[in-house]
Design a protein around this motif. Structure first.
Motif: not given
Length: 435
Positions: A55-56, A58, A75, A78, A83, A86, A88, A118, A300, A328
C-alpha cells in the motif's frame, strides 16, 4: 514450505509449494514437491496463498499528529489486512517530510514500532525544489505534491509554474512525482449535512483539469508523474491519450471508489468524506473499466484517519469534517467483494494491490510470489464473510466508512520475510533502491 492448492503467482492462480529460505522465496514448485527438511504450512481447502499486499498511499501522521494514527497502530492495521509493506505520505506529520532533516525525524518516530515494512515519500512544496535531490539520495520513493490546498498549513500546494519547476528537478534524476490532482478554482464551498451538496462542490472536471495540467508539465519536462486517488472517470481518456503519445504518467484508485457510490452515503455520514469524493455508479463502472484496460495500475487505500472529533460525527457537517477515509485494514476484502460480483478474478485484485503498487515505487522483491522475492505471504479465505465493526479495527480511532459493511474475504495469517507477524514489531524501514 507453504503448500497451497490455490496460490496467486505472477502467472495466475495455480497449485504450488512455496519454499522459503532466509526470509526469501527460494523456489515455487509443484504442489506435490517433497518438503525435505522444511517445516510445512498446509493451507486448508478454503484458503488461498497470496503475496503480501503493498500500500503506497498511507497517512501515518506521526510524529506531530500521532493522536490521529501512529506507526504502531497503522502497521498493525496493515498486517491485519494482509498488507506487509506501506509507503508513508509526507504530510499530516509535523514536520512534513520536505527535507532530509524531517525524514530523519520521521524515521526516528517509526523505528522499532512497525509490524510491517515501511518506506517514505518526500514532499514537494513551494520553495523546496532544491531539497529534492538530497531526499532522493536519502532513499524516499518519490515526491508528493498538491495542486490545491492540502488541508494542513505546513504543506503548501504547488502553483502551475512551481509544479513544472519541481518536475524538471525530478526528471534530472529520473524520480517520481505523485500528484493530488484537483483544480482549486473549480472547487466550491460545501456546508451542512447533505452529501449531494458536498459532491457537487468537487465536480469531476476539477480533477480532469488538474490531470491535464500534470500531463502537460510531464510532457514538457519528461518527468515521471502519477495521479493519486483517481476518482473521476472523465480523466481516463486524458491519461490514455497522454500515454499513447509517450508521456510517462500513471494512476491509482482506491477501494472506497470501487466499493461505494454516492447513493451509499447517507446525509451526515461524514465517515465517508474524502477528497476527491465518492461519485455515482456510472463513474464507479468507469474506474473498473480503467483497471481492466490497464489505465489504472494500482489500488491503494489512501488511509487518512483522524480523531473522531475532527470527523464531526456529532454534527454531520461535510464542510467542517476532515476529509479522509480510514480503510487500510479492510481494503482487500472491500475490493474483492466488489470484484467477485463483477466476475473479476482474485489474481487481478492481487496484481492491482500487490505487484502494481510495488512496481510503481521500484520494490521488485515485494508484492509477488516468485523466486527471489521477500517471503511476505498471506493466507486468505476468499469465501468467508464478515461484518466490519470499526471499534474492532486496529487503526487508532474507531471511525471508518466500512463500519457495518458485509464483506467477503478474511485474512487468516500473515508472514513477513518468512516469519509470522506477531506482537513484536519486526518491520524494517525501507529505502528506494535497497529493497
Amino acid at each position: 514450505m507453504f503448500r497451497a492448492r490455490r496460490c496467486v503467482t505472477p502467472y495466475g492462480e495455480r497449485p504450488a509449494a512455496v519454499r522459503v529460505r532466509d526470509g526469501r522465496i527460494a523456489a515455487v514448485e509443484a504442489v506435490t514437491a517433497e518438503a525435505g527438511a522444511d517445516t510445512v504450512v498446509e493451507l486448508a481447502d478454503d484458503e488461498v496463498l497470496l503475496p503480501g499486499l503493498v500500500d503506497t498511499h498511507v497517512h501515518v501522521n506521526d510524529p506531530g499528529r500521532a493522536e490521529w494514527e501512529g506507526f504502531a497502530t497503522a502497521t498493525a492495521a496493515a498486517a491485519a489486512g494482509g498488507v506487509t509493506t506501506i509507503v508513508d505520505m509526507p504530510l499530516n506529520s509535523i514536520p512534513p517530510t520536505t527535507d532530509v532533516r524531517a525524514l530523519e525525524i520521521k524515521k526516528a518516530a517509526a523505528r522499532g514500532k512497525c509490524a510491517v515494512d515501511v518506506g517514505f515519500w518526500g514532499g514537494a512544496v513551494p520553495g523546496n525544489a532544491g531539497d529534492l535531490p538530497a531526499l532522493h539520495r536519502a532513499g524516499v520513493f518519490g515526491f508528493k505534491c498538491f495542486l490545491l490546498d492540502s488541508g494542513v498549513a505546513e504543506f503548501g500546494c504547488l502553483r502551475p509554474h512551481e509544479l513544472e519547476e519541481h518536475l524538471a528537478v525530478v526528471a534530472g534524476f529520473d524520480g517520481l512525482m505523485i500528484c493530488h490532482a484537483e483544480d482549486g478554482r473549480r472547487i466550491g464551498r460545501a456546508r451542512g449535512r447533505a452529501y449531494a451538496d458536498f459532491l457537487a462542490s468537487r465536480p469531476p472536471d476539477a480533477e480532469a483539469d488538474a490531470v491535464e495540467l500534470v500531463i502537460g508539465a510531464a510532457r514538457r519536462t519528461g518527468a515521471r508523474a502519477h495521479i493519486v486517488h483517481l476518482s473521476a472517470g472523465e480523466s481516463l481518456p486524458l491519461l490514455a491519450d497522454a500515454r499513447a503519445s509517450g508521456v510517462r504518467i500513471t494512476a491509482e484508485t482506491c477501494p472506497h471508489y470501487l466499493a461505494f457510490t454516492a447513493a451509499d452515503v447517507p446525509d451526515g455520514a461524514t465517515a465517508f468524506k474524502c477528497c476527491p469524493p465518492i461519485r455515482d455508479a456510472a463513474n464507479r463502472d468507469a474506474l473498473w473499466r480503467g483497471l481492466a484496460d490497464g489505465l489504472i495500475g494500482a489500488v491503494v487505500s489512501d488511509h487518512s484517519p483522524c480523531t473522531s472529533e475532527l470527523k464531526r460525527l456529532d454534527t454531520g457537517d461535510f464542510g467542517a469534517a476532515w476529509g479522509g477515509i480510514a480503510g487500510l485494514q479492510v481494503g482487500l476484502p472491500a475490493v474483492w467483494t466488489a470484484a467477485r460480483e463483477r466476475g473479476v478474478p482474485l489474481a487481478d485484485v492481487v496484481r492491482w494491490m500487490a505487484s502494481g503498487p510495488a512496481d510503481l515505487v521500484g520494490l521488485r522483491r515485494k508484492g509477488r510470489i516468485a523466486e527471489g522475492a521477500d517471503a511476505d505471504l498471506v493466507v486468505f479465505a476468499p469465501a468467508e464473510e464478515f461484518t466490519v465493526d470499526a471499534a474492532e479495527l486496529r487503526h487508532r480511532n474507531p471511525v471508518s466508512a466500512y463500519d457495518g459493511a458485509r464483506l467477503r474475504g478474511v485474512v487468516r495469517e500473515v508472514w513477513l520475510r518468512g516469519e509470522p507477524v506477531g506482537d513484536r514489531p519486526r518491520g524494517s524501514l525501507l529505502e528506494r533502491g535497497k529493497a
